[in-house]
Motif scaffolding. Structure first.
Motif, PDB file in Angstrom:
ATOM      1  N   TRP A 153      -2.123  -0.097 -13.465  1.00  0.00           N
ATOM      2  CA  TRP A 153      -3.367  -0.136 -12.755  1.00  0.00           C
ATOM      3  C   TRP A 153      -4.628  -0.595 -13.539  1.00  0.00           C
ATOM      4  O   TRP A 153      -5.523  -1.274 -13.186  1.00  0.00           O
ATOM      5  CB  TRP A 153      -3.861   1.258 -12.293  1.00  0.00           C
ATOM      6  CG  TRP A 153      -2.878   1.945 -11.273  1.00  0.00           C
ATOM      7  CD1 TRP A 153      -2.049   1.225 -10.231  1.00  0.00           C
ATOM      8  CD2 TRP A 153      -2.860   3.357 -10.758  1.00  0.00           C
ATOM      9  NE1 TRP A 153      -1.644   2.296  -9.450  1.00  0.00           N
ATOM     10  CE2 TRP A 153      -2.101   3.420  -9.717  1.00  0.00           C
ATOM     11  CE3 TRP A 153      -3.400   4.418 -11.217  1.00  0.00           C
ATOM     12  CZ2 TRP A 153      -1.948   4.635  -9.146  1.00  0.00           C
ATOM     13  CZ3 TRP A 153      -3.172   5.567 -10.451  1.00  0.00           C
ATOM     14  CH2 TRP A 153      -2.180   5.776  -9.486  1.00  0.00           C
ATOM     15  N   TRP A 168      -1.683   4.644 -14.556  1.00  0.00           N
ATOM     16  CA  TRP A 168      -2.607   3.522 -15.378  1.00  0.00           C
ATOM     17  C   TRP A 168      -1.840   2.742 -16.212  1.00  0.00           C
ATOM     18  O   TRP A 168      -2.393   1.571 -16.321  1.00  0.00           O
ATOM     19  CB  TRP A 168      -3.972   4.483 -15.798  1.00  0.00           C
ATOM     20  CG  TRP A 168      -4.696   5.189 -14.733  1.00  0.00           C
ATOM     21  CD1 TRP A 168      -4.883   6.150 -14.500  1.00  0.00           C
ATOM     22  CD2 TRP A 168      -5.857   4.142 -14.183  1.00  0.00           C
ATOM     23  NE1 TRP A 168      -5.951   6.185 -13.393  1.00  0.00           N
ATOM     24  CE2 TRP A 168      -6.415   5.015 -13.382  1.00  0.00           C
ATOM     25  CE3 TRP A 168      -6.054   2.779 -14.321  1.00  0.00           C
ATOM     26  CZ2 TRP A 168      -7.601   4.607 -12.304  1.00  0.00           C
ATOM     27  CZ3 TRP A 168      -7.157   2.526 -13.550  1.00  0.00           C
ATOM     28  CH2 TRP A 168      -7.882   3.042 -12.619  1.00  0.00           C
ATOM     29  N   LEU A 222       0.830  -1.359  -0.046  1.00  0.00           N
ATOM     30  CA  LEU A 222      -0.001   0.184   0.032  1.00  0.00           C
ATOM     31  C   LEU A 222       0.914   1.282   0.061  1.00  0.00           C
ATOM     32  O   LEU A 222       0.582   2.224  -0.581  1.00  0.00           O
ATOM     33  CB  LEU A 222      -0.923  -0.038   1.188  1.00  0.00           C
ATOM     34  CG  LEU A 222      -2.241  -0.548   1.002  1.00  0.00           C
ATOM     35  CD1 LEU A 222      -2.831  -0.841   2.212  1.00  0.00           C
ATOM     36  CD2 LEU A 222      -3.287   0.095   0.033  1.00  0.00           C
ATOM     37  N   TRP A 226       0.593   6.447  -6.973  1.00  0.00           N
ATOM     38  CA  TRP A 226      -0.212   7.761  -6.753  1.00  0.00           C
ATOM     39  C   TRP A 226       0.483   8.902  -6.617  1.00  0.00           C
ATOM     40  O   TRP A 226       0.573   9.861  -7.579  1.00  0.00           O
ATOM     41  CB  TRP A 226      -1.203   7.713  -5.864  1.00  0.00           C
ATOM     42  CG  TRP A 226      -2.323   8.871  -5.613  1.00  0.00           C
ATOM     43  CD1 TRP A 226      -2.556   9.812  -6.361  1.00  0.00           C
ATOM     44  CD2 TRP A 226      -3.111   8.975  -4.490  1.00  0.00           C
ATOM     45  NE1 TRP A 226      -3.501  10.568  -6.103  1.00  0.00           N
ATOM     46  CE2 TRP A 226      -4.014  10.026  -4.853  1.00  0.00           C
ATOM     47  CE3 TRP A 226      -3.226   8.371  -3.450  1.00  0.00           C
ATOM     48  CZ2 TRP A 226      -4.731  10.571  -3.826  1.00  0.00           C
ATOM     49  CZ3 TRP A 226      -4.304   8.932  -2.395  1.00  0.00           C
ATOM     50  CH2 TRP A 226      -5.040   9.910  -2.501  1.00  0.00           C
ATOM     51  N   GLY A 227       1.196   9.004  -5.452  1.00  0.00           N
ATOM     52  CA  GLY A 227       1.776  10.530  -5.211  1.00  0.00           C
ATOM     53  C   GLY A 227       3.014  10.927  -6.598  1.00  0.00           C
ATOM     54  O   GLY A 227       2.701  11.977  -6.915  1.00  0.00           O
ATOM     55  N   ASP A 228       3.923  10.042  -6.640  1.00  0.00           N
ATOM     56  CA  ASP A 228       4.760  10.427  -7.937  1.00  0.00           C
ATOM     57  C   ASP A 228       4.305  10.150  -9.439  1.00  0.00           C
ATOM     58  O   ASP A 228       4.471  11.100 -10.167  1.00  0.00           O
ATOM     59  CB  ASP A 228       6.276   9.535  -7.731  1.00  0.00           C
ATOM     60  CG  ASP A 228       6.822  10.068  -6.289  1.00  0.00           C
ATOM     61  OD1 ASP A 228       6.599  11.174  -5.918  1.00  0.00           O
ATOM     62  OD2 ASP A 228       7.896   9.260  -6.036  1.00  0.00           O
ATOM     63  N   LEU A 277       1.256   9.473 -10.317  1.00  0.00           N
ATOM     64  CA  LEU A 277      -0.029  10.258 -10.772  1.00  0.00           C
ATOM     65  C   LEU A 277      -0.788   9.595 -11.794  1.00  0.00           C
ATOM     66  O   LEU A 277      -0.728   8.459 -11.834  1.00  0.00           O
ATOM     67  CB  LEU A 277       0.228  11.735 -10.965  1.00  0.00           C
ATOM     68  CG  LEU A 277       0.551  12.781  -9.763  1.00  0.00           C
ATOM     69  CD1 LEU A 277       1.099  13.956 -10.194  1.00  0.00           C
ATOM     70  CD2 LEU A 277      -0.573  12.915  -8.893  1.00  0.00           C
ATOM     71  N   ILE A 278      -1.323  10.276 -12.926  1.00  0.00           N
ATOM     72  CA  ILE A 278      -2.063   9.627 -13.832  1.00  0.00           C
ATOM     73  C   ILE A 278      -1.504   8.746 -14.567  1.00  0.00           C
ATOM     74  O   ILE A 278      -2.030   7.886 -15.273  1.00  0.00           O
ATOM     75  CB  ILE A 278      -3.019  10.813 -14.639  1.00  0.00           C
ATOM     76  CG1 ILE A 278      -4.158  10.297 -15.595  1.00  0.00           C
ATOM     77  CG2 ILE A 278      -1.918  11.522 -15.582  1.00  0.00           C
ATOM     78  CD1 ILE A 278      -5.102   9.735 -14.714  1.00  0.00           C
ATOM     79  N   ARG A 279       0.074   8.800 -14.790  1.00  0.00           N
ATOM     80  CA  ARG A 279       0.683   8.127 -15.534  1.00  0.00           C
ATOM     81  C   ARG A 279       0.628   6.511 -14.972  1.00  0.00           C
ATOM     82  O   ARG A 279       1.040   5.748 -15.866  1.00  0.00           O
ATOM     83  CB  ARG A 279       2.071   8.505 -15.650  1.00  0.00           C
ATOM     84  CG  ARG A 279       2.195   9.768 -16.188  1.00  0.00           C
ATOM     85  CD  ARG A 279       3.626  10.507 -16.023  1.00  0.00           C
ATOM     86  NE  ARG A 279       3.950  10.948 -14.609  1.00  0.00           N
ATOM     87  CZ  ARG A 279       5.048  11.434 -13.905  1.00  0.00           C
ATOM     88  NH1 ARG A 279       5.859  12.095 -15.048  1.00  0.00           N
ATOM     89  NH2 ARG A 279       5.158  11.783 -12.771  1.00  0.00           N
ATOM     90  N   ILE A 297      -8.176   1.615  -6.776  1.00  0.00           N
ATOM     91  CA  ILE A 297      -6.966   0.818  -6.789  1.00  0.00           C
ATOM     92  C   ILE A 297      -6.366   0.692  -5.543  1.00  0.00           C
ATOM     93  O   ILE A 297      -5.720  -0.228  -5.287  1.00  0.00           O
ATOM     94  CB  ILE A 297      -5.960   1.792  -7.711  1.00  0.00           C
ATOM     95  CG1 ILE A 297      -6.308   1.855  -9.165  1.00  0.00           C
ATOM     96  CG2 ILE A 297      -4.362   1.469  -7.621  1.00  0.00           C
ATOM     97  CD1 ILE A 297      -6.494   0.633  -9.827  1.00  0.00           C
ATOM     98  N   LEU A 298      -6.465   1.586  -4.576  1.00  0.00           N
ATOM     99  CA  LEU A 298      -5.932   1.097  -2.984  1.00  0.00           C
ATOM    100  C   LEU A 298      -6.418  -0.018  -2.843  1.00  0.00           C
ATOM    101  O   LEU A 298      -5.814  -0.618  -2.245  1.00  0.00           O
ATOM    102  CB  LEU A 298      -6.327   2.414  -2.174  1.00  0.00           C
ATOM    103  CG  LEU A 298      -5.582   3.725  -2.677  1.00  0.00           C
ATOM    104  CD1 LEU A 298      -6.046   4.863  -1.525  1.00  0.00           C
ATOM    105  CD2 LEU A 298      -4.223   3.846  -3.086  1.00  0.00           C
ATOM    106  N   VAL A 315       0.614   4.111  -2.846  1.00  0.00           N
ATOM    107  CA  VAL A 315       0.335   5.619  -2.327  1.00  0.00           C
ATOM    108  C   VAL A 315       1.273   6.340  -2.621  1.00  0.00           C
ATOM    109  O   VAL A 315       1.361   7.522  -3.273  1.00  0.00           O
ATOM    110  CB  VAL A 315       0.035   5.652  -0.748  1.00  0.00           C
ATOM    111  CG1 VAL A 315      -0.153   7.079  -0.537  1.00  0.00           C
ATOM    112  CG2 VAL A 315      -1.364   4.657  -0.570  1.00  0.00           C
ATOM    113  N   ASP A 316       2.646   6.346  -2.200  1.00  0.00           N
ATOM    114  CA  ASP A 316       3.679   7.039  -2.278  1.00  0.00           C
ATOM    115  C   ASP A 316       4.042   7.248  -3.779  1.00  0.00           C
ATOM    116  O   ASP A 316       4.489   8.268  -4.434  1.00  0.00           O
ATOM    117  CB  ASP A 316       4.911   6.648  -1.434  1.00  0.00           C
ATOM    118  CG  ASP A 316       4.788   6.959  -0.055  1.00  0.00           C
ATOM    119  OD1 ASP A 316       3.546   7.581   0.310  1.00  0.00           O
ATOM    120  OD2 ASP A 316       5.592   6.352   0.886  1.00  0.00           O
TER     121      ASP A 316
END
Lengths: 405, 405
Positions: free
Chosen positions: B67, B62, B46, B54-56, B58-60, B276-277, B50-51
């Motif tokens: 994802w 997927w 997780l 998602w954090g770094d 981002l949308i990329r 996704i989480l 998250v870090d």
């Protein structure tokens, strides 16, 4: 342009909030309308849910950490962002699933009417949900272009279902006027707020809207694929029946009765067990937006997108504007046509500037007001100017399509 | 009893896996059939999502973190646990929502038949989903007691829908025999594997099952409210149509077409954007179960529940057994009647022994084979014996009902 941007940032009342987000070094993120950035607080909140609530609390956390109240609690926090009362909003499932529930509810409330009216080019899932129910013989899809919607409203229409801010063009409907027109024709109205909630002014109560749905992972910063939310006007709470009647929407789920009995009000929108990890991240994102409040978010969104629009007109005239020029007529985004939009988007990404591409030829830039700066916007325009003037987009690696575009 | 338990633990080939879970100090957890424990690896997974993603990313992410492939990837990992091919299983939505999809699909595949046959006392959400569609005029509910199901199968029945292992009694249906009987009557079959997957032998392909759904947060240890999974037999992949036709189930979601066109095979079960989480935690739990493999999990489950059942018969004769005595006829759980089941459950919890209560008078103990030890089982019986013999359950604070029971 950049000096002006810096001055605007210095005067921005939201500038301190940028530090509440974890934005990667060297990235200018103009795609918060697709996936919101990571609020720093979400990391700690998730750690608490995983380690303390799940790991230590185990099953007991349904009570001790009030997992069971999560959908209503988040709904109440979203409510002031969309002009709703706290008991009219609930967080659950996806936008798609919530659309099916509310289309089903509307059909039950308008017996004899089977048409769901929407516009061509609406966000695809909205139309697909109508088509799914049509495939079961339950509904009929009618599409009318946005300037002909009022003519499309007749005595066959059970529900007018529109996306408030268009995902591709950013054009915003007049929610009050269309809601009134639908009601005058005896239809109900469902607004998809996916590109609105947390970015533009929405007043569901004032507009007399019946139903709404919205997305948790865009301007609410709830994380990738975050659960969605749904709104049901208080006046329908006694009577609406949605078809996906799962146990969490039962009046007494833990009585384990064989007979479904709907929970009170918006709680009957629930179906299965809520995904607590995803809900915790959503709650964290929503709390941050609620702390800032809609008024400053809207003001910043308009100022920021106007700054970008003006700079684009001056520096990148090759990009043809798609979105309405007036900030009260659009969402927190600006789109531009260019035949090479895909490659230009990739060239921007290679420079750390993330906007997004929408098939077949649209570049879309989102201005999440909580964390995008005027300097970000100015730098993006400068980079785009350079890409266009040098033809830097014209490379094979920028033209190769990925799975998700 | 405890010496025997320790000897059995010493010889347990799964004993090393207990250390893969984060179990709180001083707690004996016999409720993994309600919410599975936290796999240690899930914390790191997780954090990465998250870090980094998602954090770094981002949308990329997927694309870069795949994802977009998550639902199919998790489905393929669940498949060997339930006797399915990897392309027949997908992780998505909740059990409730997946039931609605598959009931809708079955009705389309059996035109002229409207009855969904199930049993009274099935897990409530299963019956409620039938009732929700009945409320829309799409389906008719028929309930037959478990020994009369075959008589209930006639030419009106579109779908036989049963929970393989009963949530309350642990009784397990003969999947092969009932599937054959339903097919002989021209009906399709949907198995709810919520209390089966990851704990008892399931062979959907061998039984010729049409559809199945199952829960991610019980024996698969996917976290509170984890997404569910769904199975569609390969022979139906070309033809089945489910009604919740969201954009993620489209053949080309990113073409943003106005017309729904189903994705290939089980992928058309998808509706909205996957959380996704929650999916990442599910994937982590599923991977751990897949590493252990079904054969040792089933062997341990049977040995452990038999040890508990024998010890209960000897030491706690006041508790009346509800579950089948033979381990091949039940799930990985044992239930007992007692008029004071609620207070006894609370008295056990006060001693750090977590089982659960099912209205109105059933105590249920689950034996998650990956992390429950024989010593856990022995200590639980010893504590229950003490509670029953001293009447320690008879205190006001043990009788006060919580929101979630």
């Amino acid at each position: 342009m950049l000096d002006e941007a810096k001055a605007l940032d210095a005067a921005d009342p939201l500038r301190a909030y940028r530090d509440q987000f974890d934005l990667p070094e060297g990235v200018i993120y103009l795609d918060g309308n697709s996936l919101g950035a990571l609020p720093k607080r979400t990391r700690g909140r998730l750690q608490q849910v995983v380690d303390t609530e799940w790991g230590d609390g185990l099953i007991r956390s349904w009570n001790s950490a009030d997992w069971i109240g999560t959908p209503q609690r988040i709904g109440a926090k979203i409510a002031p962002l969309i002009g709703a009362q706290s008991h009219e909003v609930i967080a659950c499932d996806s936008v798609s699933v919530n659309l099916t529930k509310l289309i089903g509810a509307a059909l039950k409330m308008r017996p004899g009417r089977t048409v769901i009216l929407s516009e061509p080019g609406n966000f695809p899932t909205d139309l697909y949900m109508i088509q799914g129910l049509a495939g079961q013989g339950m509904a009929e899809q009618r599409l009318a272009h946005r300037d002909q919607i009022i003519e499309g409203l007749n005595e066959d229409v059970a529900l007018l279902m529109l996306t408030h801010v268009h995902y591709k063009t950013g054009a915003m409907f007049d929610m009050a006027a269309l809601t009134k027109a639908a009601h005058d024709a005896g239809a109900l109205v469902l607004w998809d707020l996916s590109h609105s909630g947390g970015a533009v002014p929405v007043d569901l109560n004032e507009c007399d809207a019946d139903f709404a749905v919205g997305c948790g992972y865009k301007y609410l910063n709830g994380g990738p694929g975050a659960p969605a939310y749904a709104y049901v006007a208080e006046r329908h709470h006694e009577t609406f029946q949605q078809p996906i009647t799962g146990w969490m929407g039962h009046a007494r789920p833990f009585a384990f009765s064989d007979e479904y009995e709907p929970a009170e009000g918006v709680s009957r929108m629930l179906a299965g067990t809520p995904p607590i990890l995803a809900m915790a991240a959503l709650e964290s994102g929503v709390e941050l937006m609620a702390e800032i409040g809609m008024e400053p978010l809207v003001a910043k969104s308009r100022a920021l997108s106007e700054f970008f629009r003006t700079a684009m007109a001056e520096h990148c005239p090759q990009m043809e504007p798609v979105s309405p020029a007036h900030p009260t007529q659009r969402g927190s985004q600006l789109s531009y046509y260019h035949p090479e939009a895909y490659a230009i988007c990739q060239a921007l990404i290679a420079r750390g500037i993330i906007g997004d591409f929408r098939d077949p030829d649209v570049l879309r830039f989102g201005f999440a007001p909580a964390y995008v700066s005027f300097e970000d916007a100015g730098k993006a325009v400068a980079a785009l100017k350079e890409i266009l003037e040098t033809g830097a987009w014209d490379r094979p690696e920028f033209k190769q399509r990925a799975a998700v575009t």
